[in-house]
Structure formats: structure tokens, C-alpha cells
Design a protein around this motif. Sequence first.
Motif, PDB file in Angstrom:
ATOM      1  N   ILE A  95       6.571 -36.134  17.597  1.00  0.00           N
ATOM      2  CA  ILE A  95       6.263 -36.308  19.013  1.00  0.00           C
ATOM      3  C   ILE A  95       4.849 -35.811  19.299  1.00  0.00           C
ATOM      4  O   ILE A  95       4.266 -35.049  18.518  1.00  0.00           O
ATOM      5  CB  ILE A  95       7.265 -35.544  19.901  1.00  0.00           C
ATOM      6  CG1 ILE A  95       7.293 -34.046  19.525  1.00  0.00           C
ATOM      7  CG2 ILE A  95       8.659 -36.159  19.783  1.00  0.00           C
ATOM      8  CD1 ILE A  95       8.169 -33.197  20.426  1.00  0.00           C
ATOM      9  N   VAL A  96       4.311 -36.266  20.425  1.00  0.00           N
ATOM     10  CA  VAL A  96       3.001 -35.818  20.887  1.00  0.00           C
ATOM     11  C   VAL A  96       3.226 -35.018  22.167  1.00  0.00           C
ATOM     12  O   VAL A  96       3.857 -35.505  23.109  1.00  0.00           O
ATOM     13  CB  VAL A  96       2.068 -37.007  21.172  1.00  0.00           C
ATOM     14  CG1 VAL A  96       0.673 -36.510  21.520  1.00  0.00           C
ATOM     15  CG2 VAL A  96       2.021 -37.965  19.984  1.00  0.00           C
ATOM     16  N   ILE A  97       2.726 -33.788  22.197  1.00  0.00           N
ATOM     17  CA  ILE A  97       2.965 -32.927  23.355  1.00  0.00           C
ATOM     18  C   ILE A  97       1.640 -32.322  23.861  1.00  0.00           C
ATOM     19  O   ILE A  97       0.654 -32.224  23.119  1.00  0.00           O
ATOM     20  CB  ILE A  97       3.966 -31.802  23.036  1.00  0.00           C
ATOM     21  CG1 ILE A  97       3.468 -30.910  21.869  1.00  0.00           C
ATOM     22  CG2 ILE A  97       5.325 -32.396  22.672  1.00  0.00           C
ATOM     23  CD1 ILE A  97       2.836 -29.625  22.309  1.00  0.00           C
ATOM     24  N   ILE A  98       1.648 -31.942  25.111  1.00  0.00           N
ATOM     25  CA  ILE A  98       0.568 -31.163  25.695  1.00  0.00           C
ATOM     26  C   ILE A  98       1.040 -29.724  25.804  1.00  0.00           C
ATOM     27  O   ILE A  98       2.046 -29.437  26.450  1.00  0.00           O
ATOM     28  CB  ILE A  98       0.170 -31.688  27.092  1.00  0.00           C
ATOM     29  CG1 ILE A  98      -0.296 -33.142  27.004  1.00  0.00           C
ATOM     30  CG2 ILE A  98      -0.923 -30.811  27.704  1.00  0.00           C
ATOM     31  CD1 ILE A  98      -1.546 -33.352  26.186  1.00  0.00           C
ATOM     32  N   ARG A  99       0.323 -28.812  25.131  1.00  0.00           N
ATOM     33  CA  ARG A  99       0.688 -27.403  25.175  1.00  0.00           C
ATOM     34  C   ARG A  99       0.401 -26.802  26.548  1.00  0.00           C
ATOM     35  O   ARG A  99      -0.301 -27.398  27.380  1.00  0.00           O
ATOM     36  CB  ARG A  99      -0.087 -26.628  24.105  1.00  0.00           C
ATOM     37  CG  ARG A  99       0.130 -27.136  22.681  1.00  0.00           C
ATOM     38  CD  ARG A  99      -0.510 -26.156  21.688  1.00  0.00           C
ATOM     39  NE  ARG A  99      -1.913 -25.909  22.013  1.00  0.00           N
ATOM     40  CZ  ARG A  99      -2.933 -26.610  21.522  1.00  0.00           C
ATOM     41  NH1 ARG A  99      -2.716 -27.639  20.697  1.00  0.00           N
ATOM     42  NH2 ARG A  99      -4.185 -26.316  21.855  1.00  0.00           N
ATOM     43  N   GLN A 100       0.899 -25.601  26.767  1.00  0.00           N
ATOM     44  CA  GLN A 100       0.673 -24.922  28.041  1.00  0.00           C
ATOM     45  C   GLN A 100      -0.805 -24.616  28.270  1.00  0.00           C
ATOM     46  O   GLN A 100      -1.259 -24.515  29.416  1.00  0.00           O
ATOM     47  CB  GLN A 100       1.497 -23.630  28.107  1.00  0.00           C
ATOM     48  CG  GLN A 100       2.990 -23.880  28.270  1.00  0.00           C
ATOM     49  CD  GLN A 100       3.778 -22.589  28.350  1.00  0.00           C
ATOM     50  OE1 GLN A 100       3.770 -21.782  27.412  1.00  0.00           O
ATOM     51  NE2 GLN A 100       4.449 -22.366  29.465  1.00  0.00           N
ATOM     52  N   ASP A 101      -1.582 -24.473  27.180  1.00  0.00           N
ATOM     53  CA  ASP A 101      -3.010 -24.207  27.328  1.00  0.00           C
ATOM     54  C   ASP A 101      -3.826 -25.482  27.515  1.00  0.00           C
ATOM     55  O   ASP A 101      -5.061 -25.438  27.589  1.00  0.00           O
ATOM     56  CB  ASP A 101      -3.544 -23.409  26.136  1.00  0.00           C
ATOM     57  CG  ASP A 101      -3.426 -24.173  24.809  1.00  0.00           C
ATOM     58  OD1 ASP A 101      -3.060 -25.370  24.837  1.00  0.00           O
ATOM     59  OD2 ASP A 101      -3.686 -23.571  23.749  1.00  0.00           O
ATOM     60  N   GLY A 102      -3.136 -26.653  27.568  1.00  0.00           N
ATOM     61  CA  GLY A 102      -3.826 -27.918  27.795  1.00  0.00           C
ATOM     62  C   GLY A 102      -4.171 -28.688  26.546  1.00  0.00           C
ATOM     63  O   GLY A 102      -4.612 -29.850  26.632  1.00  0.00           O
ATOM     64  N   GLY A 103      -4.001 -28.094  25.390  1.00  0.00           N
ATOM     65  CA  GLY A 103      -4.295 -28.786  24.144  1.00  0.00           C
ATOM     66  C   GLY A 103      -3.191 -29.766  23.768  1.00  0.00           C
ATOM     67  O   GLY A 103      -2.055 -29.647  24.224  1.00  0.00           O
ATOM     68  N   ALA A 113       8.871 -27.038  22.907  1.00  0.00           N
ATOM     69  CA  ALA A 113       9.130 -25.738  23.496  1.00  0.00           C
ATOM     70  C   ALA A 113       9.137 -25.821  25.025  1.00  0.00           C
ATOM     71  O   ALA A 113       8.514 -26.714  25.612  1.00  0.00           O
ATOM     72  CB  ALA A 113       8.066 -24.736  23.032  1.00  0.00           C
ATOM     73  N   PRO A 114       9.833 -24.898  25.707  1.00  0.00           N
ATOM     74  CA  PRO A 114       9.805 -24.859  27.176  1.00  0.00           C
ATOM     75  C   PRO A 114       8.367 -24.715  27.685  1.00  0.00           C
ATOM     76  O   PRO A 114       7.570 -23.973  27.124  1.00  0.00           O
ATOM     77  CB  PRO A 114      10.634 -23.618  27.513  1.00  0.00           C
ATOM     78  CG  PRO A 114      11.540 -23.426  26.340  1.00  0.00           C
ATOM     79  CD  PRO A 114      10.733 -23.864  25.148  1.00  0.00           C
ATOM     80  N   GLY A 115       8.035 -25.471  28.700  1.00  0.00           N
ATOM     81  CA  GLY A 115       6.692 -25.407  29.267  1.00  0.00           C
ATOM     82  C   GLY A 115       5.737 -26.422  28.694  1.00  0.00           C
ATOM     83  O   GLY A 115       4.664 -26.655  29.255  1.00  0.00           O
ATOM     84  N   GLU A 116       6.087 -27.038  27.567  1.00  0.00           N
ATOM     85  CA  GLU A 116       5.250 -28.085  26.986  1.00  0.00           C
ATOM     86  C   GLU A 116       5.607 -29.437  27.603  1.00  0.00           C
ATOM     87  O   GLU A 116       6.731 -29.657  28.055  1.00  0.00           O
ATOM     88  CB  GLU A 116       5.433 -28.135  25.471  1.00  0.00           C
ATOM     89  CG  GLU A 116       4.964 -26.865  24.764  1.00  0.00           C
ATOM     90  CD  GLU A 116       5.204 -26.908  23.272  1.00  0.00           C
ATOM     91  OE1 GLU A 116       4.452 -26.233  22.532  1.00  0.00           O
ATOM     92  OE2 GLU A 116       6.145 -27.597  22.829  1.00  0.00           O
ATOM     93  N   THR A 117       4.647 -30.347  27.603  1.00  0.00           N
ATOM     94  CA  THR A 117       4.838 -31.664  28.204  1.00  0.00           C
ATOM     95  C   THR A 117       4.847 -32.736  27.134  1.00  0.00           C
ATOM     96  O   THR A 117       3.882 -32.863  26.370  1.00  0.00           O
ATOM     97  CB  THR A 117       3.729 -31.963  29.227  1.00  0.00           C
ATOM     98  OG1 THR A 117       3.719 -30.947  30.231  1.00  0.00           O
ATOM     99  CG2 THR A 117       3.957 -33.322  29.891  1.00  0.00           C
ATOM    100  N   LEU A 118       5.915 -33.503  27.085  1.00  0.00           N
ATOM    101  CA  LEU A 118       6.032 -34.616  26.139  1.00  0.00           C
ATOM    102  C   LEU A 118       5.262 -35.820  26.669  1.00  0.00           C
ATOM    103  O   LEU A 118       5.449 -36.231  27.813  1.00  0.00           O
ATOM    104  CB  LEU A 118       7.504 -34.980  25.950  1.00  0.00           C
ATOM    105  CG  LEU A 118       7.814 -36.184  25.063  1.00  0.00           C
ATOM    106  CD1 LEU A 118       7.480 -35.884  23.610  1.00  0.00           C
ATOM    107  CD2 LEU A 118       9.280 -36.587  25.204  1.00  0.00           C
ATOM    108  N   ILE A 119       4.398 -36.401  25.837  1.00  0.00           N
ATOM    109  CA  ILE A 119       3.652 -37.576  26.293  1.00  0.00           C
ATOM    110  C   ILE A 119       3.811 -38.786  25.361  1.00  0.00           C
ATOM    111  O   ILE A 119       3.428 -39.898  25.717  1.00  0.00           O
ATOM    112  CB  ILE A 119       2.149 -37.268  26.458  1.00  0.00           C
ATOM    113  CG1 ILE A 119       1.515 -36.901  25.108  1.00  0.00           C
ATOM    114  CG2 ILE A 119       1.929 -36.189  27.492  1.00  0.00           C
ATOM    115  CD1 ILE A 119      -0.013 -36.824  25.176  1.00  0.00           C
TER     116      ILE A 119
END
Length: 286
Positions: A95-103, A113-119
Motif C-alpha cells: 500500500i501507499v500511505i501518507i505518514r503523520q509527518d507528511g511523508g 498505523a493509526p493516524g496514517e492516510t491510505l492513498i
Amino acid sequence: MNNTALTLAEFKTETGQLLNVETVKNYLVSGNGNVTDQEVLMFIELCKAQHLNPFIREAYLIKFGSSQANIVVGKDVFVKRAYRNPNFDGMRAGIVIIRQDGGMDYREGSLKAPGETLIGGWCQVYLKDIPHPVRSEVSLEEYSKSQATWKQMPCVMIRKCAVVTALREAFPEDLQGMYDASEMKNVPDKLPEKDVKVGYATVGQKQGIMKLASMKGLYSHDNPKDISKMEEFCNSKGYNLKELKFDEVDELLDCLSKYEPKNSTNEIIEDADFREVEQEQFGDIE
């Protein structure tokens, strides 16, 4: 459509069943729409060309209302055919995710992980005869549907879309014209998995029977697992509800239509609205 074309559009599967227009229309259409001859022909020809066996749920013909029919393949067909190809040398997917720090991360597997965004999702298929992998990257916003599986398991579903996209590109001869249900927006996220038994009553016929049974007080949609009254009625008429034959359906419906419920309280039996239900709601009826 030319009737000759429809007559010729048939073939025998590896397990011996004959796939033709009659069996497709009677047993192999999912949804509530009426398929056209052209849609049936396309389905049969795809099954023939790709050696798909719809009786063991390798392929589905799905139509709702007047919308165009969709042809999808079973969930395991893509991976099975890839492993069967001698040129297949493995694959990786995730999967491709956006971390909480924006990376942004390309993560193998489907763990977020909780708080990460799946894109999105990605997959790489390795072939023995080329030095670089066949790679696909798919966007969540282009595939995600509002159905239960996508809401509950978006990581698994978008990874699956990436896998079948990459496999189709890697093995066009084996997978040409074949699409998984997860890739298509107008198909249910859960499809029947039981093998099709030709010669027995279809799901649609059973639904019609149970609709009439509910109007006669022999079945209740409020307690769909309880089919005891209907079984007793069928047994009294010489029918086995769980093993009802296709040719017995009209006879049973005729018996039901003539049945007058014994109603000591003189209550009026109302015509209940029919709700299309899943196969499992008929208890143990296959």
C-alpha cells in the motif's frame, strides 16, 4: 441477434459441464437485471477463450436493472494463473500511505498505523525473461466504493487492485479481458462462492418461492433461518425444499398459490413486500 451464433456459443468445461445460453440465463446471472443475448454471448466467449469455469465460480455475469452487465472473474484466478505460468518469478505488493509527518511510504503488505492516510496500492511482478519488473500503482480514490468490504478493509482491497492490474499487464495472454470484482464499481463486494448445481432450483426461483410462502404464512423474513413450515408444506406435497429441482418450481408455486392458510383468528394475511436476500438467508437450502 443471430440465433445461430447463440446456438454455437457453447463449450464443455474441464469438469464436464456444458456452458450454453440456457445454463447462463438460468443459473449464472447474478443481480436482478435481465441479460441480453449479446451479453450472454460475450460471457460465454470469454469463458471459452480463457478456459474459465463459471460453475466453480471462476467467472460471474452480473447485471442490475437496465445497466450494462459486468463480467468479473473469481478472486483466485489471477494468482493461480500467474503461478502456473513458467515465466513467473514472484511478486511483491503493498500500500501507499501518507505518514503523520507528511511523508509518503510505499509499504509492503497491507498494514497501516493509526493516524496514517491510505492513498493507494502498488505491485511488482517479476518475470524470468526480462530484467525489470512489471509495476502498477493505483489510486484509492479511483477504486474505493461505499460497500462494506471497502469500508472495513480498504488496505487489503486497494492492494488487491494493484495486484490484478500488474498481473494482467505481465500476462496479457493468460488474463486478457479479465477483471476482478474489486476493480469494478457496479458489482457487489461479496459474490456467491458455492459451486453451481445445474438442474436444481436457482436462487431467483427460491426467492420467488419464499416470497409467496411469506404471503401464505409459511415463512417470515423476520426469521429467515426458520424454514420449518415451508419444509413441512413441501414434504406434504412430495417435494424436497433443499433439493428442489428446476422443473419442480412451477409445480410447487402452483401448489402454494392454491394453499389457503388455516387462520383461526380470521386475521388478514397481507401481501408482504419482497426483499432480495442473500442465499444464506434461506437456512440450509443450497
